[in-house]
Motif scaffolding. Structure first.
Motif, mmCIF file in Angstrom:
data_model
loop_
_atom_site.group_PDB
_atom_site.id
_atom_site.type_symbol
_atom_site.label_atom_id
_atom_site.label_comp_id
_atom_site.label_asym_id
_atom_site.label_seq_id
_atom_site.Cartn_x
_atom_site.Cartn_y
_atom_site.Cartn_z
ATOM 1 N N VAL A 112 70.307 -20.714 -14.920
ATOM 2 C CA VAL A 112 71.525 -20.823 -15.570
ATOM 3 C C VAL A 112 70.956 -20.674 -17.184
ATOM 4 N N ARG A 113 69.978 -21.046 -17.615
ATOM 5 C CA ARG A 113 69.570 -21.063 -19.011
ATOM 6 C C ARG A 113 69.396 -19.695 -19.411
ATOM 7 N N ARG A 149 75.015 -20.408 -7.738
ATOM 8 C CA ARG A 149 75.281 -18.908 -7.769
ATOM 9 C C ARG A 149 75.275 -18.593 -9.505
ATOM 10 N N VAL A 150 74.380 -17.824 -9.803
ATOM 11 C CA VAL A 150 74.639 -17.465 -11.022
ATOM 12 C C VAL A 150 74.781 -15.932 -11.477
ATOM 13 N N THR A 151 75.861 -15.594 -12.007
ATOM 14 C CA THR A 151 76.223 -13.934 -12.129
ATOM 15 C C THR A 151 75.946 -13.763 -13.602
ATOM 16 N N THR A 160 78.584 -18.881 -13.563
ATOM 17 C CA THR A 160 77.741 -19.751 -12.818
ATOM 18 C C THR A 160 78.615 -20.856 -12.027
ATOM 19 N N VAL A 161 78.340 -20.744 -10.905
ATOM 20 C CA VAL A 161 79.150 -21.822 -9.880
ATOM 21 C C VAL A 161 78.115 -22.742 -9.103
ATOM 22 N N VAL A 162 78.594 -23.950 -8.955
ATOM 23 C CA VAL A 162 77.836 -24.748 -7.792
ATOM 24 C C VAL A 162 78.975 -24.981 -6.642
#
Length: 436
Positions: A112-113, A149-151, A160-162
């Protein structure tokens, strides 16, 4: 991920023993702690495999992903690995007291970072997914798993979603802010330009501070009060205690709220959560400045002890400490003496910037704690429990404190300090009269 060998230069050791050390010495101590975190995290993956943990393959995959992200976004991985809760979790995971699968949360936080596209399966604990150094997502359903998921590319993390059972939480572009289903670790900042400091309030991570007493999420008004206190404290430190300010900015990354006691103010530092100062509340700017001056001493000594043994092992004796109500082991006595060396130095300067009754109290604080720390250095040196390096370290502490004993203090402040010290010692001996 590779750690590196470290050496504490003799000049650093001497400067630290004298009371401070300065930004350069503290930066080298911080580097030691970073390498320690790298070794601990790698050890978690290795230990899971060696123990036949049912999730060992997932733990190793998370470690490999973290190492891969480091090649693409090294700063993102560094920020996660330096987070104090990571060290506390990893140490507990190695002893079987924490879940090694939480290593996947580290990989997800780094992705994410760094804006590194990937999909990571992460544990859900009590309906929460924790991304260390960033925050938590609420995923209903108790314990289980979710997918992060990181896009996107670069630092763009809006995609980014959880995802969990019946839940989809979008992590905001700035993960340190709140959003539906997401609570971010809030930033605190003070000062500007090269003189600025930035900290996080960690009131979420389950491993944010070991032991009892941590409190839950601060309300918005409380967080604002912490921010205002930091602004005042940082200005005071920068004006009058510039060496301490530089050390605080280098060593401390996180503030963790503690449950307020019935009276007074409490603060603490743990060697397993390096970079975190835990405190019940910030108080005003002067109180917070004194707290930071105190706790950075503990942080420095904890980091130093990872590289230079100062105490001989196996000594279970307990001693009187003028700042504690309980008998202290030799290691605790050294920690306290070093902390109150810093406290004495803080009030030694600050007393000249106060007026009226506050000046009297500041002089009294200096008088009481210089005498207390000086007394304990004598106990330490006479104990026979120090290594040769420890004896040299404490002897240098004592030389600094000896010079301060001669500095003038107004009679009313000296009397106040003496009476407070006597009351504490009499109460301690009353409560522990049967102890050796």
């Amino acid at each position: 991920m590779q750690s590196r060998r470290h050496h504490v230069p003799a000049e650093d050791l001497a400067a630290l023993a004298a009371g401070h050390g300065g930004e350069g010495a503290v930066r080298r101590l911080v580097a030691i702690q970073y390498s320690r975190h790298v070794l601990l995290v790698r050890g978690v993956a290795d230990a899971a495999a060696e123990a036949g943990h049912p999730g060992a393959a997932r733990v190793r995959a998370a470690y490999d992903l973290l190492a891969g992200i480091q090649h693409r976004a090294p700063g993102a991985v560094d920020a996660v690995l330096r987070h104090p809760a990571v060290g506390a979790w990893a140490l507990r995971a190695l002893t079987g007291e924490a879940d090694p699968l939480l290593l996947s949360g580290l990989a997800a936080a780094a992705a994410v970072r760094g804006g590194v596209p990937c999909a990571v399966e992460v544990p859900v604990r009590r309906g929460r997914v924790t991304l260390p150094s960033l925050g938590q997502a609420a995923v209903p359903g108790g314990d289980g798993t979710a997918e992060v998921r990181v896009t996107g590319t670069g630092a763009v993390v809006a995609g980014t979603v959880v995802v969990g059972t019946g839940a989809r939480v979008a992590v905001p572009a700035d993960p340190h802010t709140d959003a539906p289903g997401w609570q971010g670790l809030r930033r605190l900042s003070a000062g500007t330009g090269d003189g600025a400091i930035g900290l996080l309030i960690d009131d979420l991570d389950p491993w944010r501070f070991p032991g009892a007493g941590v409190r839950g999420r601060l309300g918005a008004a409380e967080a604002a009060a912490w921010s205002a206190a930091l602004e005042d404290a940082w200005g005071l430190l920068r004006r009058h205690h510039w060496t301490t300010a530089a050390e605080v900015r280098t060593a401390i990354r996180v503030l963790t709220p503690l449950t307020p006691p019935a009276r007074d103010h409490i603060s603490a530092t743990s060697p397993t959560a390096f970079g975190c100062t835990a405190l019940s509340d910030p108080g005003d700017g002067l109180t917070l400045a004194g707290t930071l001056a105190h706790e950075v001493q503990h942080a420095k000594l904890a980091a130093l002890l990872n590289a230079v043994p100062l105490i001989r092992p196996g000594d279970d004796r307990r001693f009187y400490a003028p700042w504690r109500d309980d008998p202290r082991p030799l290691a605790g006595l050294l920690q306290g003496a070093y902390a109150y060396l810093g406290v004495s130095g803080f009030w030694r300067r600050q007393r000249h910037h106060e007026t009226g009754g506050r000046a009297t109290l500041a002089h009294a604080e200096f008088a009481r704690w210089r005498a207390a720390a000086f007394q304990v250095t004598r106990t330490l040196l006479a104990s026979g429990g120090l290594t040769p390096a420890g004896e040299a370290f404490v002897a240098q502490m004592r030389r600094t404190l000896l010079g301060w004993q001669q500095e003038a203090v107004p009679p009313d402040a000296a009397g106040l300090a003496h009476r407070s010290a006597q009351r504490h010692r009499m109460r301690w001996h009353r409560d522990h009269a049967r102890r050796p």
